[in-house]
Design a protein around this motif. Structure first.
Motif, PDB file in Angstrom:
ATOM      1  N   GLN A   3     -12.678  42.931 -11.432  1.00 41.17           N
ATOM      2  CA  GLN A   3     -13.833  42.617 -10.861  1.00 41.17           C
ATOM      3  C   GLN A   3     -13.395  42.317  -9.536  1.00 41.17           C
ATOM      4  N   GLY A   4     -14.611  42.152  -8.629  1.00 43.35           N
ATOM      5  CA  GLY A   4     -14.249  41.820  -7.097  1.00 43.35           C
ATOM      6  C   GLY A   4     -13.963  43.069  -6.426  1.00 43.35           C
ATOM      7  N   ALA A   5     -13.617  44.077  -7.045  1.00 43.56           N
ATOM      8  CA  ALA A   5     -13.258  45.540  -6.308  1.00 43.56           C
ATOM      9  C   ALA A   5     -14.563  46.010  -5.952  1.00 43.56           C
ATOM     10  N   ASP A   6     -14.516  46.802  -4.574  1.00 46.12           N
ATOM     11  CA  ASP A   6     -15.731  47.571  -4.196  1.00 46.12           C
ATOM     12  C   ASP A   6     -15.156  49.036  -4.777  1.00 46.12           C
ATOM     13  N   HIS A   7     -14.676  49.687  -3.743  1.00 49.14           N
ATOM     14  CA  HIS A   7     -13.944  51.031  -4.117  1.00 49.14           C
ATOM     15  C   HIS A   7     -12.590  50.739  -3.376  1.00 49.14           C
ATOM     16  N   LEU A   8     -11.662  50.791  -4.300  1.00 46.19           N
ATOM     17  CA  LEU A   8     -10.421  50.974  -3.816  1.00 46.19           C
ATOM     18  C   LEU A   8      -9.773  52.377  -3.159  1.00 46.19           C
ATOM     19  N   THR A   9      -9.359  52.244  -2.015  1.00 48.14           N
ATOM     20  CA  THR A   9      -8.649  53.440  -1.257  1.00 48.14           C
ATOM     21  C   THR A   9      -7.438  53.917  -2.199  1.00 48.14           C
ATOM     22  N   SER A  10      -7.035  55.000  -1.927  1.00 47.92           N
ATOM     23  CA  SER A  10      -6.037  55.653  -2.814  1.00 47.92           C
ATOM     24  C   SER A  10      -4.718  54.843  -2.681  1.00 47.92           C
ATOM     25  N   ASN A  11      -4.386  54.451  -1.364  1.00 50.40           N
ATOM     26  CA  ASN A  11      -3.145  53.719  -1.309  1.00 50.40           C
ATOM     27  C   ASN A  11      -3.219  52.409  -2.199  1.00 50.40           C
ATOM     28  N   GLN A  12      -4.611  51.699  -2.192  1.00 50.89           N
ATOM     29  CA  GLN A  12      -4.755  50.562  -2.959  1.00 50.89           C
ATOM     30  C   GLN A  12      -4.671  50.547  -4.302  1.00 50.89           C
ATOM     31  N   ALA A  13      -5.262  51.921  -4.881  1.00 50.82           N
ATOM     32  CA  ALA A  13      -5.222  52.230  -6.250  1.00 50.82           C
ATOM     33  C   ALA A  13      -3.894  52.600  -6.637  1.00 50.82           C
ATOM     34  N   GLN A  14      -3.321  53.066  -6.035  1.00 55.93           N
ATOM     35  CA  GLN A  14      -1.614  53.372  -6.300  1.00 55.93           C
ATOM     36  C   GLN A  14      -0.564  52.136  -6.449  1.00 55.93           C
ATOM     37  N   VAL A  15      -1.018  51.316  -5.580  1.00 55.70           N
ATOM     38  CA  VAL A  15      -0.238  50.002  -5.603  1.00 55.70           C
ATOM     39  C   VAL A  15      -0.655  49.232  -6.798  1.00 55.70           C
ATOM     40  N   LEU A  16      -1.938  49.074  -7.031  1.00 58.27           N
ATOM     41  CA  LEU A  16      -2.301  48.441  -8.142  1.00 58.27           C
ATOM     42  C   LEU A  16      -2.038  48.933  -9.601  1.00 58.27           C
ATOM     43  N   ASP A  17      -1.847  50.336  -9.711  1.00 55.82           N
ATOM     44  CA  ASP A  17      -1.633  51.045 -10.724  1.00 55.82           C
ATOM     45  C   ASP A  17       0.111  50.806 -11.039  1.00 55.82           C
ATOM     46  N   HIS A  18       0.876  50.734 -10.018  1.00 57.09           N
ATOM     47  CA  HIS A  18       2.260  50.330 -10.294  1.00 57.09           C
ATOM     48  C   HIS A  18       2.394  49.037 -10.720  1.00 57.09           C
ATOM     49  N   LEU A  19       1.627  48.044 -10.165  1.00 54.68           N
ATOM     50  CA  LEU A  19       1.643  46.622 -10.376  1.00 54.68           C
ATOM     51  C   LEU A  19       1.356  46.358 -11.923  1.00 54.68           C
ATOM     52  N   ARG A  20       0.227  47.119 -12.421  1.00 53.26           N
ATOM     53  CA  ARG A  20      -0.039  47.109 -13.864  1.00 53.26           C
ATOM     54  C   ARG A  20       0.663  47.647 -14.660  1.00 53.26           C
ATOM     55  N   ALA A  21       1.469  48.656 -14.081  1.00 45.93           N
ATOM     56  CA  ALA A  21       2.181  49.367 -15.209  1.00 45.93           C
ATOM     57  C   ALA A  21       3.818  48.518 -15.304  1.00 45.93           C
ATOM     58  N   ALA A  22       3.941  47.754 -14.385  1.00 51.25           N
ATOM     59  CA  ALA A  22       5.231  46.966 -14.466  1.00 51.25           C
ATOM     60  C   ALA A  22       4.971  45.797 -15.519  1.00 51.25           C
ATOM     61  N   ASN A  23       6.006  45.400 -16.158  1.00 52.88           N
ATOM     62  CA  ASN A  23       5.962  44.302 -16.839  1.00 52.88           C
ATOM     63  C   ASN A  23       6.471  42.860 -16.214  1.00 52.88           C
ATOM     64  N   ALA A  24       6.650  43.135 -14.930  1.00 52.68           N
ATOM     65  CA  ALA A  24       7.168  41.776 -14.092  1.00 52.68           C
ATOM     66  C   ALA A  24       6.723  41.968 -12.810  1.00 52.68           C
ATOM     67  N   PRO A  25       6.422  40.966 -11.972  1.00 56.51           N
ATOM     68  CA  PRO A  25       6.065  40.990 -10.615  1.00 56.51           C
ATOM     69  C   PRO A  25       6.993  42.135  -9.954  1.00 56.51           C
ATOM     70  N   MET A  26       6.289  42.769  -8.722  1.00 58.39           N
ATOM     71  CA  MET A  26       7.346  43.810  -8.122  1.00 58.39           C
ATOM     72  C   MET A  26       7.414  43.271  -6.749  1.00 58.39           C
ATOM     73  N   THR A  27       8.478  43.377  -6.040  1.00 54.83           N
ATOM     74  CA  THR A  27       8.458  43.284  -4.665  1.00 54.83           C
ATOM     75  C   THR A  27       7.853  44.026  -3.752  1.00 54.83           C
ATOM     76  N   ALA A  28       7.330  43.900  -2.575  1.00 50.08           N
ATOM     77  CA  ALA A  28       6.722  44.820  -1.683  1.00 50.08           C
ATOM     78  C   ALA A  28       7.523  46.094  -1.396  1.00 50.08           C
ATOM     79  N   TYR A  29       8.979  45.883  -1.375  1.00 45.80           N
ATOM     80  CA  TYR A  29       9.773  46.980  -1.254  1.00 45.80           C
ATOM     81  C   TYR A  29       9.975  47.936  -2.498  1.00 45.80           C
ATOM     82  N   GLN A  30       9.886  47.159  -3.619  1.00 47.00           N
ATOM     83  CA  GLN A  30      10.199  47.909  -4.889  1.00 47.00           C
ATOM     84  C   GLN A  30       8.794  48.902  -4.873  1.00 47.00           C
TER      85      GLN A  30
END
Lengths: 131, 131
Positions: A3-30
């Motif tokens: 919710q709250g999303a409009d259209h994600l850019t491809s960078n944003q979608a990629q970051v979100l995918d990685h976070l959702r695939a992880a089973n723990a929080p990720m640092t920016a540099y990860q």
DNA sequence: CGGATATACGTTATAGTATAACATAGCGCA
DNA sequence: TGCGCTATGTTATACTATAACGTATATCCG
């Protein structure tokens, strides 16, 4: 979901995918490392800009005590519960709790803008593993 | 005043004095600057070691959302309330609140080790100033 | 069409936060 | 005296985050 999303850019979608695939929080540099694996050269601002946009869209949040980022799906409302053994993060509903804190502060003339509630410890699964 | 302390070393006492003299949390590098004014060359580890010892002694705590440090006297128990206008930080007693959160987590098998509760907003004084 | 504006992105550099690793000095005490 | 302990000094580096500037692309509207 989502919710709250409009259209994600491809960078944003990629970051979100990685976070959702992880089973723990990720640092920016990860995240930066993952993006550099996916495609070639990526610089920190690319990651931080995506994180900022996703946070503003309500899709992720920063876990302050970990200096790391997690999708809101796994972390939902007010209280973030972090297992220091396995690294997983959950959101716990605590409506009454937030309510009563809110009233406390209003009574003192304090206007709330943002709450951060994070609890560290060991989750039930990890406690069992040591039993 | 002061509990939990054994003997502070002079580094620790100096850091604590600066934090107590400030009316807002200070970052490690602000403290470093003060120490360099007081005496000559000081390096980051000197400050960070003092901060670590003071934190373990229960005399200061890190304000996670500010990446800064405050004396416990101004910040006391569970809930830290931060005014984003004037920068001041207070501790708010909220015994029932912590209690109920604790029970919630115990019921789920989660063993708490550390809680961070920080609320940002605008304090009553600053709200008046704008009225 | 053509220009104005807006948004995202790339790129380089740098600011800000924190710790690793190793050397030295002083103290208490067997 | 010599050992172990703690704090400190010192150098270097890791980790987190943003500033500043340039470019590409899309959109809107004259």
């Amino acid at each position: 979901m989502g919710q709250g999303a409009d259209h994600l850019t491809s960078n944003q979608a990629q970051v979100l995918d990685h976070l959702r695939a992880a089973n723990a929080p990720m640092t920016a540099y990860q995240l930066l490392g993952r993006m550099q694996n996916d495609r070639g050269a990526v610089a920190p601002p690319t990651v931080y800009r995506a994180l900022k946009a996703l946070e503003e869209a309500g899709l992720i949040r920063r876990i302050e005590t970990l200096r790391a980022w997690a999708p809101v799906a796994t972390v939902r409302p007010g209280v973030v519960v972090i297992c220091d053994d396995c690294g997983t993060v959950r959101g716990v509903e605590a409506p009454g709790l937030l309510e009563s804190l809110h009233e406390r502060l209003v009574a003192e003339g304090f206007a709330e803008a943002r709450k951060t509630i994070e609890v560290h410890g060991r989750c039930g699964d990890c406690a069992e593993d040591r039993a």
